[in-house]
Enzyme design. Sequence first.
Site, mmCIF file in Angstrom:
data_model
loop_
_atom_site.group_PDB
_atom_site.id
_atom_site.type_symbol
_atom_site.label_atom_id
_atom_site.label_comp_id
_atom_site.label_asym_id
_atom_site.label_seq_id
_atom_site.Cartn_x
_atom_site.Cartn_y
_atom_site.Cartn_z
ATOM 1 N N GLN A 1 49.995 32.392 44.534
ATOM 2 C CA GLN A 1 48.618 32.761 44.842
ATOM 3 C C GLN A 1 47.687 32.169 43.795
ATOM 4 O OE1 GLN A 1 48.195 37.069 44.964
ATOM 5 N NE2 GLN A 1 46.052 36.924 44.439
ATOM 6 N N SER B 1 43.179 33.697 40.629
ATOM 7 C CA SER B 1 42.559 34.004 39.329
ATOM 8 C C SER B 1 42.177 32.747 38.569
ATOM 9 C CB SER B 1 43.525 34.807 38.458
ATOM 10 O OG SER B 1 43.800 36.037 39.042
ATOM 11 N N SER C 1 51.887 33.922 38.980
ATOM 12 C CA SER C 1 53.324 34.142 38.853
ATOM 13 C C SER C 1 54.069 33.271 39.860
ATOM 14 C CB SER C 1 53.692 35.618 39.001
ATOM 15 O OG SER C 1 53.072 36.171 40.112
ATOM 16 N N GLU D 1 48.382 43.028 49.039
ATOM 17 C CA GLU D 1 48.817 43.347 47.683
ATOM 18 C C GLU D 1 48.816 44.853 47.482
ATOM 19 O OE1 GLU D 1 46.346 41.810 44.551
ATOM 20 O OE2 GLU D 1 47.978 42.081 43.112
ATOM 21 N N GLU E 1 39.392 49.459 35.556
ATOM 22 C CA GLU E 1 37.967 49.602 35.880
ATOM 23 C C GLU E 1 37.705 49.210 37.336
ATOM 24 O OE1 GLU E 1 39.072 48.173 32.947
ATOM 25 O OE2 GLU E 1 38.615 50.056 31.942
#
Lengths: 424, 424, 381, 381
Positions: A143, A146, A178, A261, A388
């Site tokens: 994926q 990020s 990953s 996810e 958060e």
Amino acid sequence: MPSEMDEFVATAREFLDANATRRSGSADLPEWGVGEDRITYFSTDPPEVDAAKVAESRAWQRTRYENGFGWVTGPRAYGGRELSTLHDLVYDGLEAEYDVPDTGVLSLIGLGMIGPTILAHARDHIKDRYLPAMYRGDAIACQLFSEPSAGSDLASVETRAVRDGDDWVVDGQKVWTSVAQHAQIGLCLCRTNPDLPKHKGITALLVDMSAPGVEVRPLRQMSGGADFNEVFLTGVRVPDDHRLGEVDGGWRVALTTLMNERATVGGEGAGPAARALSLPFLTELLRANGRLDDGATRRRLAELYADQAATEYLNHQAIRKLRAGTQPGPEASVSKLMYARNLTRGAHFAAEVVGPRLIADTGEWGTYSWTELLLSTPALRILGGTEEIMKNILAERVLGLPKEPSIDSRSPFRELRRSGTAGS
Amino acid sequence: MPSEMDEFVATAREFLDANATRRSGSADLPEWGVGEDRITYFSTDPPEVDAAKVAESRAWQRTRYENGFGWVTGPRAYGGRELSTLHDLVYDGLEAEYDVPDTGVLSLIGLGMIGPTILAHARDHIKDRYLPAMYRGDAIACQLFSEPSAGSDLASVETRAVRDGDDWVVDGQKVWTSVAQHAQIGLCLCRTNPDLPKHKGITALLVDMSAPGVEVRPLRQMSGGADFNEVFLTGVRVPDDHRLGEVDGGWRVALTTLMNERATVGGEGAGPAARALSLPFLTELLRANGRLDDGATRRRLAELYADQAATEYLNHQAIRKLRAGTQPGPEASVSKLMYARNLTRGAHFAAEVVGPRLIADTGEWGTYSWTELLLSTPALRILGGTEEIMKNILAERVLGLPKEPSIDSRSPFRELRRSGTAGS
Amino acid sequence: MNGTGTGTAAPSETELGELRAAVRNFLAAKSDEHAVRTAMGSERGHDEKVWRQMADQLGLQALTVPAEHGGDGLGLVELGVVLEEMGEALLPSPFLSTVVLAATAVVASGDVAAAERLLPAIAAGTLTATLAVPDHAGSWDVGAGLRVTATGGRTGAVLDGIAPIVLDGATADVVLVVADGPDGPALHVIDGDAPGLARTPLRTLDPTRRMARLDLDGVHAEPVGDPASLTAVLDRVLDVATTALAAEQVGGARACLAASARYATERMQFGRPIGTFQAVKHKCADMYTRVQVADAAAREAARAVDGIEGAPAAGIAAAVAHSVCSEAFMAVAAENIQVHGGIGFTWEHPAHLYYRRAKASQLLFGGPAVYHERLLARVGV
Amino acid sequence: MNGTGTGTAAPSETELGELRAAVRNFLAAKSDEHAVRTAMGSERGHDEKVWRQMADQLGLQALTVPAEHGGDGLGLVELGVVLEEMGEALLPSPFLSTVVLAATAVVASGDVAAAERLLPAIAAGTLTATLAVPDHAGSWDVGAGLRVTATGGRTGAVLDGIAPIVLDGATADVVLVVADGPDGPALHVIDGDAPGLARTPLRTLDPTRRMARLDLDGVHAEPVGDPASLTAVLDRVLDVATTALAAEQVGGARACLAASARYATERMQFGRPIGTFQAVKHKCADMYTRVQVADAAAREAARAVDGIEGAPAAGIAAAVAHSVCSEAFMAVAAENIQVHGGIGFTWEHPAHLYYRRAKASQLLFGGPAVYHERLLARVGV
């Protein structure tokens, strides 16, 4: 008369008996003082061990696939069985009784998240090409979401994709990827129109990880291993038919991935770290350290166990809801928050019990080995969404609290970058 | 040769010896099982007891004033001595050795916060009229700042003041006003120009609490007592010479008051609640409940004591800094945060030790009496600035973190109210 | 899911939903804040009319009474739904004492005569009852001696002593008392108006739940059940009671969460609803997390106590729920006051009633020190 | 302020400020992150050149050595300033072992011969030393027996046994060892290269602070001081060492706070610096609160250990500081990673080095269970 589920169970049992060895008793509970002295959340292994494990995973996934258990919920057209999520869970429960290779390298990202995304958004010939390969264990998917500067703000991707004939040319950098070192394909979010608001100018492309310009570098985490990678994309050409969803419509594609996810979260109660923090193992830890009669230690053990058990009960409840036909929603974040909290508290609890023998490796079993877990737990509160972000989701989507006033969802992405730099 | 401070100490000692009785030893530490069985943070008394205590406070303040100890830091013109804050602290330290009436009703708000504000912002004839009266113990002053709809957002006052000849006519409602039932004057923030941004259209007026239209109603808090009041102002006339600071310049006046509030915070380590949570008293609590040898209880006692002692050390440090000439800044909020936290933890700790005898009054000494403290501690985290406001101050003013983007500091107050109502 | 449940089937979500709706509607009409404050200020501490209507209109007192004694024979899963709603509404009522403590003790004792005498009346809502375990520590530790002693034979015993804190002890029609007798601790029943019994109502931290001291001076008592099984009876009562309490605690916590979320959405500060500030938003998210976990623990305990297939051992799940729900309710009730700011700690605002209920519930069966050690004992550590 | 200090005057803030500036400038030049990583990867674990420069340029090793043995005779208040800066810079160095543990033990022992032999060399920076207390629990509890025994007379003893974890044990020029002897536990000194001594460097959680195992097989040792005063000596060393460590912990915590505040100001997310979000802002405020309280505790302990007028009893203040600073540093180091998000748990980012230091420091003298009971013992509970 046996129900359809009974029949499914019988077939699965038959398959497993024929292809795997059943474990004896509670073999997945580690025994104090026996076996490898390693307590870890991450799974870093030396490269050769790692490669061997990936090969075993692929082989077992192929066996599953060839026997109709590779993609229980998937369409028959791609080798699936078109059964419910519950069947999938039931199969997992059965398989857990057998000694089979861990297929996380394939399933956590690729089969669990990217597969359903391809199924929902790719063109038919792309599905034909990749889905069977993935669920047969041949293609591992990662994926590519990020980015270093985006962080929790996933929609702020800066990796650019520019149209050139039938291709897109992709340049940028991804991080926290990953299984990238093993992957054949990667689902990549790219900025295709910086003049649109940030959620609107993103396009999702399926990148061939062996294409020229793709470079994967391991990223070492604080606990010492490298379970993640940086992925550098330099002039990588991606054919337009490898696009998922619309041009500039990639955020919808990303949401499909992210929803899947969250759906996989409930199962995190397992794993070697959770087993090391199980009551029997911790009880032995206390006994070995002469702390079984210490009131303060007992109190902390009871608090820890109560929260662990309640989190487990929460997962049972989620499974019951699933059985009753309710799909998990954003409230599944509670499970992730509790899991991270329990593991963190558990690691510090064990550290206190072990005391000074945690700071230097004396070779004594079950002492210094807790350091690896202690150095892994901070990541749990960040990976897959910081605490958060989880709390924002719970407050806004579940409790209906109002969102923070935001300017950056409407302004063109190009201007945000400018003001962002100026404002820092 | 004695220093100037030595001489001050000698004079103070002489005054105290002549006018008060010295306590024996650690008389301010409560003794387990002896005396009134009451553990409280608030000081609610029945009205007649309350009135008697106020009279005693006034009398003792007059004695102090007449002997030059009523306003150690104040100007000589108003009966002060023009000495440093350190002299004030030294005097307080000495006085604590004597058995004298608690003058909190006069000093916490009036002498500590309103007096310095009048001194800084009032016209001379107003200072002449009120300052000596206040420091002589005749006039008690209260702070008419908080309003029901403003809450933490102090600058959002809605109480209106409209000019009418030489007077202002004030209408509105204030809340959380301590000592208002005893007060002769009140410093009142009023909205005088709703077309300006919220911090800019406020004017500070000194209100005669006996004027027609001022109504004080006690506000009962959850612990049962009424330590605060609501104050209703209906067509109250205030002469313009009772204005402090400029018209529409009242926020600066308010800041003077608030700065003096923070400066008084360091002394909160005292009080009956803190004494009940002192180590000797808690040790007796444990002994009486047979928990002195229980590891879990001991651990929590040690944690509590360590934090209490460190908070006390922090106050020592603040006093040393004061001695060295450094004025306390916003970092003083740390002391308030810790004080509230220690008292809250302490109350729940005691509750756990007492166990079921906390839920019903069996008459046994030192058991049910902890309920009052337990019901008072939530207020500690709110009164005088919520924890959230304190943390904002620390992060922004001490650590220099950027402020949240805000729209309401620039828009006219009138529009905020409108959009505010629409948005809720 | 490899639990120890004995195979009872779980009730359907539809049935539970209907039960919940009925109770919720009833309480909305009968136990709004005004009614709660009126009841808590009244002499008996609860509204007897509501108690009768609960029986007549909804049959709540009969829910878990065995069918052979005039009840519906349902379990804790159903009762949990009822108690959750009662907790949310803060209903002042002798329900916990009568239906949970007393009725469970009678059923668990296996004493058919006592069951026939007491249970039909409890089920019908015509009898209130309670249970006194006058041990020294207030933690149901009967091994260390009791403050009430029984003399005389197995029939017609005489009780003497003090039960210092008894739930609804001043109003219960009958009181089950554990007393030290010639055969060790044993269960007895006395009448609430028996000669020699003095009942003193006590000031309570939680004004919605009454407590009384009982002074027993030669009070005539009937033995209930076999003293040999008393430990098992009390274990069962404790499992059922802490599980029932857990459901009530979840309801209370849920009410606090809802109040905070509502206030955070409506209350404006600095030109914005306070719920847009992360400090408040994340406080609410933390409250939600606690409530969800507590909810799961309470439900699992109910399933375990009911012996539903796949549920964990009742003793463990009940102890987990007691610990988790006690702490969750306390934390959420305290945070609710913080979210509300100044208004939250006024007497007029209901926040403190939940805070009081939360603390009193946490300590009702001994408190943290006791329930943590009990949990470890149940898991064999 | 009614403490028990014996009346020593406190050093002036100006002098302390100058000392701090000198140490800070030195460490900025000699112990930046690159230097720390180089040292922690090196064989000996520290840069010997920096160690000599510390002595030659700043005289840090001499600071607290008594004037009669070649030092400046200063106290913990001054040393605290130095250690705070070292902690902030994460300096890998045998300073804690040599200057704090070993030198304090020698001074406290009152053994003039040992002092003359060791202290001038320590002060000059030409000798490193450490102290091994090989008790069974790792908590300096010598009463329960030691893992090293001493045979032979008061001169020329022979030591046998194991010291499983000794700070800087592989590199120290001399090692002070507490060993069980004919007169009970007693302090001895051995040479680092003595025949019969095997030193095994150990893997450590904190790579900036080295540990070694010592195997002693007939190692020649000189007794130090009178065994009768050993308990008092170790109490004093523990007070001094935990106070010194507290200052170092405050420095480390301060570095974490500064890093978080800086990152919160610079890092943009959702179009704003993350420090504008209350979740991050209040985390930083919480870190600040912890650092301030820890700072006050560490300073008060230093004043107490130095016997400054008005300071509390040394044993209490040191135990308070050890507890408060250990927990503050650990919490702040963990939160620093959270503020940084993903980058914060990479090997390349320094956040984990502080996290490792924080946990290792917390456990160095036994850990929470030990220091809480020690605190209660010191206050007489």
